[in-house]
Design a protein around this motif. Sequence first.
Motif, PDB file in Angstrom:
ATOM      1  N   ILE A  71      33.756  37.985 -14.928  1.00 29.24           N
ATOM      2  CA  ILE A  71      34.545  38.679 -13.904  1.00 29.24           C
ATOM      3  C   ILE A  71      35.927  39.035 -14.449  1.00 29.24           C
ATOM      4  CG2 ILE A  71      35.714  38.396 -11.680  1.00 29.24           C
ATOM      5  CD1 ILE A  71      33.374  36.582 -10.840  1.00 29.24           C
ATOM      6  N   ALA A  72      36.593  38.054 -15.037  1.00 30.13           N
ATOM      7  CA  ALA A  72      37.956  38.256 -15.529  1.00 30.13           C
ATOM      8  C   ALA A  72      38.001  39.329 -16.611  1.00 30.13           C
ATOM      9  CB  ALA A  72      38.513  36.940 -16.059  1.00 30.13           C
ATOM     10  N   PHE A 159      40.343  29.248 -12.983  1.00 31.74           N
ATOM     11  CA  PHE A 159      39.153  29.329 -13.826  1.00 31.74           C
ATOM     12  C   PHE A 159      38.374  28.014 -13.790  1.00 31.74           C
ATOM     13  CE2 PHE A 159      41.852  32.669 -15.429  1.00 31.74           C
ATOM     14  CZ  PHE A 159      40.975  33.680 -15.783  1.00 31.74           C
ATOM     15  N   LEU A 160      39.098  26.903 -13.774  1.00 32.26           N
ATOM     16  CA  LEU A 160      38.446  25.595 -13.772  1.00 32.26           C
ATOM     17  C   LEU A 160      37.775  25.293 -12.430  1.00 32.26           C
ATOM     18  CD1 LEU A 160      41.206  23.511 -15.628  1.00 32.26           C
ATOM     19  CD2 LEU A 160      39.069  24.381 -16.575  1.00 32.26           C
ATOM     20  N   SER A 161      38.387  25.760 -11.342  1.00 31.53           N
ATOM     21  CA  SER A 161      37.835  25.484 -10.012  1.00 31.53           C
ATOM     22  C   SER A 161      36.879  26.562  -9.528  1.00 31.53           C
ATOM     23  CB  SER A 161      38.977  25.327  -9.005  1.00 31.53           C
ATOM     24  OG  SER A 161      39.721  26.530  -8.912  1.00 31.53           O
ATOM     25  N   GLY A 162      36.791  27.671 -10.278  1.00 37.07           N
ATOM     26  CA  GLY A 162      35.904  28.763  -9.868  1.00 37.07           C
ATOM     27  C   GLY A 162      36.424  29.539  -8.676  1.00 37.07           C
ATOM     28  N   ASN A 163      37.746  29.602  -8.519  1.00 32.89           N
ATOM     29  CA  ASN A 163      38.356  30.359  -7.423  1.00 32.89           C
ATOM     30  C   ASN A 163      38.320  31.843  -7.777  1.00 32.89           C
ATOM     31  OD1 ASN A 163      40.094  31.585  -5.551  1.00 32.89           O
ATOM     32  ND2 ASN A 163      41.371  29.766  -5.395  1.00 32.89           N
ATOM     33  N   VAL A 164      37.283  32.537  -7.296  1.00 36.92           N
ATOM     34  CA  VAL A 164      37.020  33.910  -7.738  1.00 36.92           C
ATOM     35  C   VAL A 164      38.149  34.864  -7.375  1.00 36.92           C
ATOM     36  CG1 VAL A 164      35.415  35.847  -7.565  1.00 36.92           C
ATOM     37  CG2 VAL A 164      34.543  33.514  -7.579  1.00 36.92           C
ATOM     38  N   LEU A 165      38.671  34.756  -6.147  1.00 36.96           N
ATOM     39  CA  LEU A 165      39.727  35.682  -5.734  1.00 36.96           C
ATOM     40  C   LEU A 165      41.000  35.494  -6.564  1.00 36.96           C
ATOM     41  CD1 LEU A 165      39.296  35.576  -1.859  1.00 36.96           C
ATOM     42  CD2 LEU A 165      38.736  37.450  -3.388  1.00 36.96           C
ATOM     43  N   ALA A 166      41.339  34.242  -6.854  1.00 37.18           N
ATOM     44  CA  ALA A 166      42.521  33.980  -7.685  1.00 37.18           C
ATOM     45  C   ALA A 166      42.301  34.494  -9.108  1.00 37.18           C
ATOM     46  CB  ALA A 166      42.834  32.483  -7.699  1.00 37.18           C
ATOM     47  N   ALA A 171      43.291  38.487 -13.354  1.00 35.56           N
ATOM     48  CA  ALA A 171      42.693  39.498 -14.226  1.00 35.56           C
ATOM     49  C   ALA A 171      43.283  40.878 -13.959  1.00 35.56           C
ATOM     50  CB  ALA A 171      41.179  39.523 -14.027  1.00 35.56           C
ATOM     51  N   ALA A 172      43.476  41.210 -12.683  1.00 33.85           N
ATOM     52  CA  ALA A 172      44.058  42.513 -12.341  1.00 33.85           C
ATOM     53  C   ALA A 172      45.484  42.623 -12.870  1.00 33.85           C
ATOM     54  CB  ALA A 172      44.038  42.707 -10.825  1.00 33.85           C
ATOM     55  N   SER A 173      46.240  41.532 -12.782  1.00 31.73           N
ATOM     56  CA  SER A 173      47.616  41.531 -13.295  1.00 31.73           C
ATOM     57  C   SER A 173      47.628  41.739 -14.804  1.00 31.73           C
ATOM     58  CB  SER A 173      48.304  40.205 -12.954  1.00 31.73           C
ATOM     59  OG  SER A 173      48.306  39.975 -11.572  1.00 31.73           O
ATOM     60  N   PHE A 174      46.754  41.025 -15.508  1.00 31.14           N
ATOM     61  CA  PHE A 174      46.681  41.161 -16.960  1.00 31.14           C
ATOM     62  C   PHE A 174      46.217  42.556 -17.363  1.00 31.14           C
ATOM     63  CE2 PHE A 174      46.494  36.625 -18.853  1.00 31.14           C
ATOM     64  CZ  PHE A 174      47.476  36.202 -17.972  1.00 31.14           C
ATOM     65  N   GLY A 175      45.190  43.068 -16.651  1.00 35.98           N
ATOM     66  CA  GLY A 175      44.654  44.387 -16.979  1.00 35.98           C
ATOM     67  C   GLY A 175      45.678  45.484 -16.796  1.00 35.98           C
ATOM     68  N   LEU A 176      46.381  45.442 -15.664  1.00 36.07           N
ATOM     69  CA  LEU A 176      47.418  46.454 -15.415  1.00 36.07           C
ATOM     70  C   LEU A 176      48.589  46.279 -16.379  1.00 36.07           C
ATOM     71  CD1 LEU A 176      47.388  46.496 -11.503  1.00 36.07           C
ATOM     72  CD2 LEU A 176      46.618  48.314 -13.049  1.00 36.07           C
TER      73      LEU A 176
END
Length: 426
Positions: A71-72, A159-166, A171-176
């Motif tokens: 996802i990330a 990532f460790l807890s599997g919090n998909v929205l976080a 990922a969106a912050s890094f991508g942008l």
Amino acid sequence: MNKNEDVKNLAQSVLKEHQTKKQGRQFILWILALVVGAALGWLGIKPLNELFNFIATVFTRLFQFIAVPTIALAVITTLAALGGKKETGRIFAHAVVYTLLTTVFAAGIGLAMYLWVTPGNLPTDLASAGASSVPQKLGTVTYYDHILNVIPNNILQPFLSGNVLAVMLIAASFGLGLAFMPKTENREVLLKGILGFQELLFTLIKALLAILPVGILAFAGQLSAQIEAGVIVGALGKYTLVIMASNGIQFFLVLPLFLLARGLNPIDVFKKMSPAIAVALFTKSSAGTLPVTLASAEKNLKADPAVSRFVLPICTTINMNGCAAFILITSLFVMQNAGIELSMTTMLTWLIVAVLAAVGNAGVPMGCYFLTLSLMSGIGAPIGIMGLILPIYTIIDMIETAENVWSDSCVCAMTDHDLKGKLNHE
């Protein structure tokens, strides 16, 4: 020149025919594994059921292992490539419009079915008895807590807890950030490393798909054994009927009509995306199914990676057709049993609440259940009824997740169809 083109077209035609036959054989293999697994699980052979449980657990862990980084990386690489271009807005707009339309339809069908079937009230003592089954801690969690959980204060914890929205937010912050940062040598090296990591993950996904019939065999056997043993029992008949019927209409009628309206063949799209739908059915996690959904979209559906790797991760977190129907129907059922008057205004208000809540729900097992529990707790409704729903939620969750992934696939197919040949890949 024409001769060379004819040879090229013939080669492409032969390759396409070969791929179609291969997909057909794969589909048959999946169905066969499903049927054989269900039959073996129903036999009630303890050593065999233990083996099925072990294999199913292994596959579930493998999906979880690969899902979050997939996802990330999908979001980071797509936004890094398209973040500074108008194509990003076009892809995002198509995905959001189709998501909202299908989700509103799902909730609307749920409301119509509820009004038609009209489930009655439960006996007071039965509703009270269910309170012991409700996870007590989650009964006090508010919707604000869900929103706060999305905002990370640690780069590794989501990532460790599997919090998909976080994870999506990071990922969106890094991508942008990669899209708009200066085009230096360091940026290129970093981006190449991320793309290389993504290629590695997709290689692992292909390997997982190759052995997936074994997993489907085990998942089907595990579920069949649970049903045969009476672990999963049907209760609250009319309520369950409303949930199942609403999901069935959305799955088999509404979503195919959306595809037909965009000039796509629903049967063809379903066949090509069937691996993802089958995995979603058994894993009960649209986020965990994402690696298979991406692979099916790009390998079978031939979707543009620029579309699939942007649309599908987003849809995994916001496109929750089954969840919208469940939240609305369950909320109305619980409020009705609480003696709250269900006027048309109240029901339409809760339809909007259900759509918004579904969009904000993470694609994890039992996510819709816990979110509905929080909403009902927030308005002071008798959440003991949620305890009665819990034993049958396993089946509901399976069907909802399969519907969610089927809807994700439809949104991806429609977006890819609409933007075919309109994206600049330079």
